[in-house]
Design an enzyme around this catalytic site. Structure first.
Site, PDB file in Angstrom:
ATOM      1  NE  ARG A 114       2.289  -1.887   5.431  1.00 47.12           N
ATOM      2  CZ  ARG A 114       1.205  -1.564   4.729  1.00 47.12           C
ATOM      3  NH1 ARG A 114      -0.008  -1.788   5.211  1.00 47.12           N
ATOM      4  NH2 ARG A 114       1.327  -1.044   3.515  1.00 47.12           N
TER       5      ARG A 114
ATOM      6  CG  HIS B  69      -2.510  -6.795   4.427  1.00 50.45           C
ATOM      7  ND1 HIS B  69      -1.184  -6.558   4.703  1.00 50.45           N
ATOM      8  CD2 HIS B  69      -3.053  -5.562   4.225  1.00 50.45           C
ATOM      9  CE1 HIS B  69      -0.948  -5.269   4.682  1.00 50.45           C
ATOM     10  NE2 HIS B  69      -2.067  -4.635   4.389  1.00 50.45           N
TER      11      HIS B  69
ATOM     12  CD  GLU C  18       0.720  -8.842   6.336  1.00 46.94           C
ATOM     13  OE1 GLU C  18       0.696  -8.657   5.105  1.00 46.94           O
ATOM     14  OE2 GLU C  18       0.174  -8.082   7.139  1.00 46.94           O
TER      15      GLU C  18
HETATM   16  C1  GLV Z   1      -2.448  -1.554   2.511  1.00 49.19           C
HETATM   17  O1  GLV Z   1      -2.107  -2.076   3.520  1.00 49.19           O
HETATM   18  C2  GLV Z   1      -1.907  -0.317   2.047  1.00 49.19           C
HETATM   19  O2  GLV Z   1      -0.959   0.201   2.646  1.00 49.19           O
HETATM   20  O3  GLV Z   1      -2.409   0.196   1.018  1.00 49.19           O
END
Ligand code: GLV
Length: 325
Positions: free
Chosen positions: A240, A287, A269
């Site tokens: 993250r 992402h 984001e």
């Molecule tokens: C993606 O970032 C997830 O947490 O599945």
């Protein structure tokens, strides 16, 4: 009794929508409209179940409006976008999607590492701009992986999947975790537990973040850690964004304090820190670590299953992917 109402906050694979359609009345929102707390607060009252994205802020304020809500299933393994404690207090179940995205993320971390160490983005841009005038012995030199140290922060399923691949590339595996992993896993990965993130940073040619975002991991990689990292080392983040102090990272890259970064996640984001956009040796992707057809469908089906199980009254013990605060 009327059919339960299920809100899906973004378009997801059709199989998932059809599956939930057997259980209730499904509304699939248009892309992006529930990325704001405001809109969700307005609409949530009507729904019994929510299939939300990591970009959907399911805050306490939203939950206060969720008078009919029984279950929230996150279309992701990370669930820092949900106030799980507040949901639990209101008796609303929360689920995530562990396991099903592990291999896709392991592959992606390896790809991101190679793209960064071997300058794929800059080299491709150079070629497309017509600057490739002939083979150059000194063009786009990068770090070789064999024999280098990979330091993994957060040796959970995804950390291990990355370590397995990196080991096959000849890397030495070090890790820092809340606790050490099992002796069998350590042996298989030939992985060494390191007590502190500081020591891991100092020893790593590649430092990879594979931990969840929690109050403890917020800005775990800050200026202090970046200063400890070797000057040619690479930071990889597929966890993250807020695990890294993005402004500090941008400065570290501009100043050449570290050799590069591969980032799939960002602090705010979909915005990216402007200094990062101009930083050298920084591969940035939107992402997409779990973005394979197979995995995104599996994520959706696992989340949908939790919704169905809660709505039909299964016991918590029967629902493998529930999470609690
Ligand atoms: C993606 O970032 C997830 O947490 O599945």
């Amino acid at each position: 009794m009327s059919a339960p109402k299920i809100l899906i906050t973004e378009p997801v694979p059709q199989k998932v929508i059809d599956y939930l359609g057997n259980m209730g009345e499904v509304l699939v929102a248009e892309k992006g409209i529930y990325n704001s707390e405001l809109q969700l607060k307005k609409d949530i009252r009507d729904f019994d179940a929510l299939l939300c994205m990591l970009s959907t802020p399911v805050t306490n304020a939203v939950l206060e409006e969720a008078k009919n809500l029984k279950v929230i299933a996150n279309f992701a393994v990370g669930y820092n976008n949900i106030d799980v404690k507040a949901a639990n207090e209101l008796g609303i179940k929360v689920a995530n999607t562990p396991d099903v995205l592990t291999e896709a993320c392991g592959d992606f971390a390896m790809a991101l590492l190679m793209a960064t160490t071997r300058h794929f983005y800059d080299a491709e841009k150079y070629l497309r701009k017509g600057e490739f005038k002939g083979w150059e012995p000194l063009g786009f030199l990068g770090m070789e992986l064999r024999g280098k140290n990979l330091g993994i922060v957060g040796m959970g399923r995804i950390g291990k999947a990355f370590a397995t691949r990196a080991k096959a590339f000849g890397m030495n595996i070090f890790y820092h975790n809340r606790s050490s992993i099992s002796g069998t896993d350590e042996k298989e990965l030939e992985a060494t537990f390191i007590d502190t993130i500081e020591e891991l940073a100092q020893r790593s040619d590649v430092l990879s973040l594979n931990c969840p975002l929690t109050p403890e991991t917020y800005h775990l990689v800050d200026n202090h850690i970046l200063e400890l990292m070797p000057s040619n080392s690479i930071l990889i983040d597929i966890s993250r964004g807020p695990v890294v102090d993005e402004a500090a990272l941008a400065e570290a890259l501009h100043k050449g304090m570290i050799g590069g970064a591969g980032l799939d996640v960002f602090e705010e984001e979909p915005n990216v820190h402007p200094r990062l956009l101009t930083a050298p040796n920084c591969t940035m992707l939107p992402h997409i670590a779990s973005a394979t057809y197979e995995t995104r469908e599996a994520i959706g089906m696992l989340a949908a299953n939790a919704i169905i199980q809660v709505l039909r009254g299964d016991k918590d013990e029967q629902i493998p992917n529930l999470v609690f605060a």
